[in-house]
Design a protein around this motif. Structure first.
Motif, PDB file in Angstrom:
ATOM      1  N   THR A   1       0.846  -1.195   0.000  1.00  0.00           N
ATOM      2  CA  THR A   1       0.000   0.000   0.000  1.00  0.00           C
ATOM      3  C   THR A   1       0.877   1.239   0.000  1.00  0.00           C
ATOM      4  O   THR A   1       2.047   1.189   0.375  1.00  0.00           O
ATOM      5  N   SER A   2       0.293   2.361  -0.425  1.00  0.00           N
ATOM      6  CA  SER A   2       0.953   3.657  -0.341  1.00  0.00           C
ATOM      7  C   SER A   2       0.179   4.548   0.616  1.00  0.00           C
ATOM      8  O   SER A   2      -1.056   4.586   0.571  1.00  0.00           O
ATOM      9  N   SER A   3       0.906   5.263   1.476  1.00  0.00           N
ATOM     10  CA  SER A   3       0.245   6.226   2.350  1.00  0.00           C
ATOM     11  C   SER A   3      -0.375   7.336   1.509  1.00  0.00           C
ATOM     12  O   SER A   3       0.059   7.607   0.388  1.00  0.00           O
ATOM     13  N   ILE A   4      -1.389   7.974   2.039  1.00  0.00           N
ATOM     14  CA  ILE A   4      -2.020   9.089   1.337  1.00  0.00           C
ATOM     15  C   ILE A   4      -1.106  10.308   1.442  1.00  0.00           C
ATOM     16  O   ILE A   4      -0.693  10.697   2.533  1.00  0.00           O
ATOM     17  N   SER A   5      -0.786  10.886   0.316  1.00  0.00           N
ATOM     18  CA  SER A   5       0.211  11.960   0.256  1.00  0.00           C
ATOM     19  C   SER A   5      -0.361  13.290   0.738  1.00  0.00           C
ATOM     20  O   SER A   5      -1.587  13.510   0.721  1.00  0.00           O
ATOM     21  N   PRO A   6       0.526  14.244   1.130  1.00  0.00           N
ATOM     22  CA  PRO A   6       0.048  15.586   1.475  1.00  0.00           C
ATOM     23  C   PRO A   6      -0.699  16.237   0.317  1.00  0.00           C
ATOM     24  O   PRO A   6      -1.676  16.960   0.535  1.00  0.00           O
ATOM     25  N   GLY A   7      -0.257  15.973  -0.917  1.00  0.00           N
ATOM     26  CA  GLY A   7      -0.910  16.562  -2.079  1.00  0.00           C
ATOM     27  C   GLY A   7      -2.353  16.117  -2.224  1.00  0.00           C
ATOM     28  O   GLY A   7      -3.230  16.926  -2.577  1.00  0.00           O
ATOM     29  N   ILE A   8      -2.623  14.852  -1.958  1.00  0.00           N
ATOM     30  CA  ILE A   8      -4.000  14.351  -2.043  1.00  0.00           C
ATOM     31  C   ILE A   8      -4.863  14.993  -0.960  1.00  0.00           C
ATOM     32  O   ILE A   8      -6.017  15.366  -1.199  1.00  0.00           O
ATOM     33  N   PHE A   9      -4.303  15.142   0.237  1.00  0.00           N
ATOM     34  CA  PHE A   9      -5.068  15.813   1.296  1.00  0.00           C
ATOM     35  C   PHE A   9      -5.363  17.262   0.906  1.00  0.00           C
ATOM     36  O   PHE A   9      -6.495  17.747   1.077  1.00  0.00           O
ATOM     37  N   LEU A  10      -4.362  17.956   0.368  1.00  0.00           N
ATOM     38  CA  LEU A  10      -4.561  19.348  -0.036  1.00  0.00           C
ATOM     39  C   LEU A  10      -5.650  19.470  -1.097  1.00  0.00           C
ATOM     40  O   LEU A  10      -6.505  20.363  -1.045  1.00  0.00           O
ATOM     41  N   GLU A  11      -5.611  18.569  -2.056  1.00  0.00           N
ATOM     42  CA  GLU A  11      -6.625  18.563  -3.110  1.00  0.00           C
ATOM     43  C   GLU A  11      -8.024  18.375  -2.516  1.00  0.00           C
ATOM     44  O   GLU A  11      -8.991  19.034  -2.929  1.00  0.00           O
TER      45      GLU A  11
ATOM     46  N   ASP B   1      -1.147  22.219   7.639  1.00  0.00           N
ATOM     47  CA  ASP B   1      -0.286  23.352   7.988  1.00  0.00           C
ATOM     48  C   ASP B   1      -0.100  24.329   6.830  1.00  0.00           C
ATOM     49  O   ASP B   1       0.227  25.506   7.046  1.00  0.00           O
ATOM     50  N   SER B   2      -0.288  23.834   5.604  1.00  0.00           N
ATOM     51  CA  SER B   2      -0.086  24.697   4.435  1.00  0.00           C
ATOM     52  C   SER B   2      -1.398  25.153   3.800  1.00  0.00           C
ATOM     53  O   SER B   2      -1.401  25.723   2.710  1.00  0.00           O
ATOM     54  N   PHE B   3      -2.510  24.903   4.500  1.00  0.00           N
ATOM     55  CA  PHE B   3      -3.825  25.241   3.962  1.00  0.00           C
ATOM     56  C   PHE B   3      -4.478  26.285   4.866  1.00  0.00           C
ATOM     57  O   PHE B   3      -4.640  26.063   6.071  1.00  0.00           O
ATOM     58  N   ASN B   4      -4.868  27.418   4.292  1.00  0.00           N
ATOM     59  CA  ASN B   4      -5.372  28.519   5.104  1.00  0.00           C
ATOM     60  C   ASN B   4      -6.786  28.973   4.745  1.00  0.00           C
ATOM     61  O   ASN B   4      -7.293  29.921   5.347  1.00  0.00           O
ATOM     62  N   ASP B   5      -7.429  28.320   3.796  1.00  0.00           N
ATOM     63  CA  ASP B   5      -8.749  28.777   3.354  1.00  0.00           C
ATOM     64  C   ASP B   5      -9.797  28.661   4.456  1.00  0.00           C
ATOM     65  O   ASP B   5     -10.598  29.579   4.675  1.00  0.00           O
ATOM     66  N   ILE B   6      -9.824  27.504   5.138  1.00  0.00           N
ATOM     67  CA  ILE B   6     -10.727  27.272   6.272  1.00  0.00           C
ATOM     68  C   ILE B   6      -9.953  26.477   7.316  1.00  0.00           C
ATOM     69  O   ILE B   6      -8.949  25.819   6.990  1.00  0.00           O
ATOM     70  N   PRO B   7     -10.397  26.480   8.572  1.00  0.00           N
ATOM     71  CA  PRO B   7      -9.688  25.734   9.617  1.00  0.00           C
ATOM     72  C   PRO B   7      -9.723  24.221   9.363  1.00  0.00           C
ATOM     73  O   PRO B   7     -10.742  23.673   8.926  1.00  0.00           O
ATOM     74  N   VAL B   8      -8.594  23.576   9.629  1.00  0.00           N
ATOM     75  CA  VAL B   8      -8.483  22.120   9.512  1.00  0.00           C
ATOM     76  C   VAL B   8      -7.862  21.579  10.787  1.00  0.00           C
ATOM     77  O   VAL B   8      -6.816  22.067  11.235  1.00  0.00           O
ATOM     78  N   GLU B   9      -8.502  20.591  11.389  1.00  0.00           N
ATOM     79  CA  GLU B   9      -7.934  19.873  12.537  1.00  0.00           C
ATOM     80  C   GLU B   9      -7.627  18.446  12.093  1.00  0.00           C
ATOM     81  O   GLU B   9      -8.433  17.814  11.401  1.00  0.00           O
TER      82      GLU B   9
ATOM     83  N   ARG C   1      -1.144  16.257   8.454  1.00  0.00           N
ATOM     84  CA  ARG C   1      -0.721  17.442   9.202  1.00  0.00           C
ATOM     85  C   ARG C   1       0.057  18.408   8.305  1.00  0.00           C
ATOM     86  O   ARG C   1      -0.121  19.631   8.388  1.00  0.00           O
ATOM     87  N   LEU C   2       0.937  17.861   7.468  1.00  0.00           N
ATOM     88  CA  LEU C   2       1.693  18.716   6.540  1.00  0.00           C
ATOM     89  C   LEU C   2       0.740  19.495   5.644  1.00  0.00           C
ATOM     90  O   LEU C   2       0.925  20.694   5.401  1.00  0.00           O
TER      91      LEU C   2
END
Length: 279
Positions: free
Chosen positions: A61-71, A104-112, A100-101
């Motif tokens: 398996t591959s972990s879900i990348s920061p790019g996919i989360f950002l998208e 930390d780089s997303f500012n449009d709305i709050p993310v926890e 988390r990465l």
């Protein structure tokens, strides 16, 4: 606009439940020999377990990348006030750190980003509790607290039918695996606080199921009615038998869900896993 709960496909929350609660599920990538599939999108758990014995190489398996989360975050920013990401235990995957990465780089709305400390349907129950809170109109901070409280309470017990796949993956000593298989021993694990703990060794699957049902009953006597999900890796009959044992001993709050065990972990355990998650 509401809070939206995001999680990964290894929770194996039934599609109908995820849709009803508005949960956004990001698929892992499964690598099966020369092919890659999005878990739950391009291949089902049932199809995965059917293919597993014929693979030339161990499944990966591959972990879900920061790019996919950002998208995903960007796609939700126009319809949500906040996003709560509930991840698999950080001890098991880089997915939590990647989320988390991205946050930390997303500012449009709050993310926890919340580390559930667990996996599979135990994580799924935590997600469902948080999503129900979001649908009731609670704030992002309040939904996070609901998830934290659920994660503290949730339990997962499961047995492994064969050690063949753990042996192939290098996650269990080959000699121990051979001895256990030769004696038909079924190890029962508890997953809690990011760790799989061996809690029992039973001489048959039937006795392993009985052990798990009694563990659920122990918690029922302490807490009262429980929310329960039974899961299996290509072992529906055995899952139904465990469900029946639990119903005989426990007052279930709402529907007792029966779902597939995640291929993300099934890569290492193989078919035949049966267990229960509850809170």
């Amino acid at each position: 606009m509401p809070v939206v709960v995001v999680t990964e496909s290894q929770t194996c929350i039934p599609v109908s439940v995820a849709q009803e609660l508005g949960v956004v599920v990001i698929p892992y990538i499964l690598h099966l020999d020369d092919h890659s599939y999005r878990d739950g999108v391009e291949i089902t758990a049932e199809e995965f377990y059917r293919l597993l014995p014929s693979l030339k190489e161990p499944a990966r398996t591959s972990s879900i990348s920061p790019g996919i989360f950002l998208e995903t975050f960007r796609g939700l920013s126009g319809r949500a006030d906040g996003i709560l990401v509930v991840t698999i235990a950080s001890t098991m995957s880089a997915t939590h750190a990647n989320a988390r990465l991205a946050a930390d780089s997303f500012n449009d709305i709050p993310v926890e980003v919340f580390d559930s400390g667990t996996a599979a349907m135990a994580q799924g129950l935590v997600v469902m509790e948080a999503a129900a809170a979001a649908r009731s109109g609670l704030s992002l901070r309040e939904c996070l607290e609901v998830a934290r409280h659920a994660a503290e309470k949730v339990e997962l017990y499961a047995y492994i039918s064969t050690l063949e796949y753990l042996k192939k993956s290098g996650r269990v000593n080959a000699v121990k695996a051979f001895a256990a298989d030769a004696l038909s021993i079924k190890p029962v694990f508890r997953f809690k606080e990011g760790e799989a703990q061996l809690v029992s060794k039973r001489r048959s699957e039937e006795k392993a199921r009985l052990f798990i049902s009694r563990k659920v009953a122990d918690h029922y006597r302490e807490r009262g009615p429980l929310k329960v999900a039974v899961f299996h890796a290509d072992a529906r009959l055995q899952a139904d038998e465990l469900s029946s044992l639990i119903r005989q001993r426990v007052e279930v709050q709402g529907e007792l869900l029966v779902t597939e065990f995640t291929p993300v972990m099934g890569c290492h355990t193989g078919p035949g896993v049966v267990g229960a998650a509850f809170l």
